[in-house]
Design an enzyme around this catalytic site. Structure first.
Site, mmCIF file in Angstrom:
data_model
loop_
_atom_site.group_PDB
_atom_site.id
_atom_site.type_symbol
_atom_site.label_atom_id
_atom_site.label_comp_id
_atom_site.label_asym_id
_atom_site.label_seq_id
_atom_site.Cartn_x
_atom_site.Cartn_y
_atom_site.Cartn_z
ATOM 1 N N TRP A 10 -16.730 -36.385 -11.295
ATOM 2 C CA TRP A 10 -16.657 -35.292 -10.319
ATOM 3 C C TRP A 10 -15.406 -34.427 -10.481
ATOM 4 O O TRP A 10 -15.254 -33.425 -9.790
ATOM 5 C CB TRP A 10 -16.728 -35.860 -8.892
ATOM 6 N N GLU A 171 -16.975 -36.480 -26.358
ATOM 7 C CA GLU A 171 -17.100 -35.208 -25.633
ATOM 8 C C GLU A 171 -16.447 -34.099 -26.461
ATOM 9 O O GLU A 171 -15.218 -33.953 -26.425
ATOM 10 C CB GLU A 171 -16.388 -35.283 -24.283
ATOM 11 N N GLY A 177 -18.060 -27.908 -19.875
ATOM 12 C CA GLY A 177 -18.046 -26.850 -18.876
ATOM 13 C C GLY A 177 -18.390 -25.477 -19.430
ATOM 14 O O GLY A 177 -18.168 -24.459 -18.771
ATOM 15 N N GLY A 237 -20.304 -33.855 -16.114
ATOM 16 C CA GLY A 237 -19.354 -33.194 -15.225
ATOM 17 C C GLY A 237 -20.084 -32.374 -14.174
ATOM 18 O O GLY A 237 -20.623 -32.908 -13.198
ATOM 19 N N GLY A 238 -20.141 -31.057 -14.382
ATOM 20 C CA GLY A 238 -20.688 -30.119 -13.397
ATOM 21 C C GLY A 238 -22.026 -30.544 -12.803
ATOM 22 O O GLY A 238 -22.222 -30.471 -11.581
HETATM 23 P P1 13P Z 1 -19.551 -30.768 -18.059
HETATM 24 O O1 13P Z 1 -20.756 -31.663 -17.926
HETATM 25 O O2 13P Z 1 -19.271 -29.957 -16.832
HETATM 26 O O3 13P Z 1 -19.601 -29.965 -19.323
HETATM 27 O O4 13P Z 1 -18.279 -31.746 -18.204
HETATM 28 C C1 13P Z 1 -18.319 -32.748 -19.150
HETATM 29 C C2 13P Z 1 -17.167 -33.651 -18.897
HETATM 30 O O5 13P Z 1 -16.025 -33.307 -19.122
HETATM 31 C C3 13P Z 1 -17.448 -34.965 -18.329
HETATM 32 O O6 13P Z 1 -16.329 -35.781 -18.371
#
Ligand code: 13P
Length: 254
Positions: A10, A171, A177, A237-238
């Site tokens: 989050w 990642e 993001g 993430g998002g």
């Molecule tokens: P997003 O899913 O928002 O691209 O973020 C990925 C992330 O950094 C999860 O730790």
């Protein structure tokens, strides 16, 4: 046998009041079969861990608690920091370590990340070690050099037994993001590379380590990613902030 694992990071979102609602809504959208198939983890900010833990325990939810960071010392004069034993006392099971935002914005070094991995293991929790290359490194064809060196540094001095319990999240920083995802083939290839690197370092336990992909994971791309042999789940993430969307990711096969 590696169980699938989907983790909602989050980041710096959600007050403790928001978090209570988010975890309750998420649990209502998941059933026993989902939890049988996937370990579901939410990693709220530190300020929401206690209230989230309380909801999970009171309602006997099958969702596990994660934290986004910790310090490597057990206690001491480290203003603003939180230690692994403090997280353990809140029934935290997983701790994200070395997220690219921690490395890039807060200057965490490979050495810091290794100390954190050890601290999390020493407190009997599971580290989620994050690795990944920048856009420049990707363009220069240096992805494997970067990721390989981050894994070797992160796992330095960790026994094969401890390594076998770990989670490694690949990642690519350019995918975080941004709405850009690595293709399922590229992500799957990197997950295989992560596993081979662990096997080189620690032997057959490389097959036990769960490897996640992270970076703009959405309901529309999760199934293709999960179809890859070496991808065991996702760090989201998002899309984890909305319980409906996150539940659709957890239920990717439905
Ligand atoms: P997003 O899913 O928002 O691209 O973020 C990925 C992330 O950094 C999860 O730790």
């Amino acid at each position: 046998m590696r169980k699938n694992l989907i983790v909602g990071n989050w980041k710096m979102h959600a007050t403790h009041l928001d978090a209570i609602q988010m975890v309750q809504k998420l649990s209502l959208r998941l059933d026993f079969a989902d939890h049988d198939r996937v370990d579901v983890v939410v990693a709220p900010p530190f300020t929401a861990l206690r209230s989230t833990q309380t909801v999970i325990e009171a309602d006997r939810l099958m969702i596990y608690l994660g934290a986004q960071n910790c310090h490597w010392e057990e206690s001491g004069a480290y203003t603003g920091e939180v230690s692994a034993p403090m997280l353990k006392k809140l029934s935290v099971r997983y701790v994200i370590v070395g997220h690219s935002e921690r490395r890039q914005i807060f200057g965490e070094s490979d050495g810091d990340v290794n100390r954190k991995v050890r601290a999390v293991l020493a407190a009997d929790m599971t580290p989620i070690l994050c690795v990944g290359e920048t856009a420049e490194e990707y363009d220069a064809g240096a992805t494997k050099d970067k990721v390989g060196s981050q894994i070797r540094a992160g796992l330095k001095g960790i026994s094969p037994d401890d390594t076998s319990t770990m989670v490694i999240a690949y990642e690519p920083i350019w995918a975080i993001g941004t709405g850009k995802t690595a293709s399922a083939d590229d992500a799957g290839g990197m997950a295989t590379f992560v596993r081979e690197t662990v096997t080189d370092l620690s032997g057959s336990v490389g097959e036990d380590v769960r490897v996640l992909y992270g970076g703009s994971v959405k309901p529309g791309n999760i199934a293709g990613l999960m179809a890859k042999r070496d991808i065991d789940g996702a760090l989201v993430g998002g899309a984890s902030l909305d319980p409906d969307t996150f539940a659709s990711i957890v239920r990717y096969w439905v």
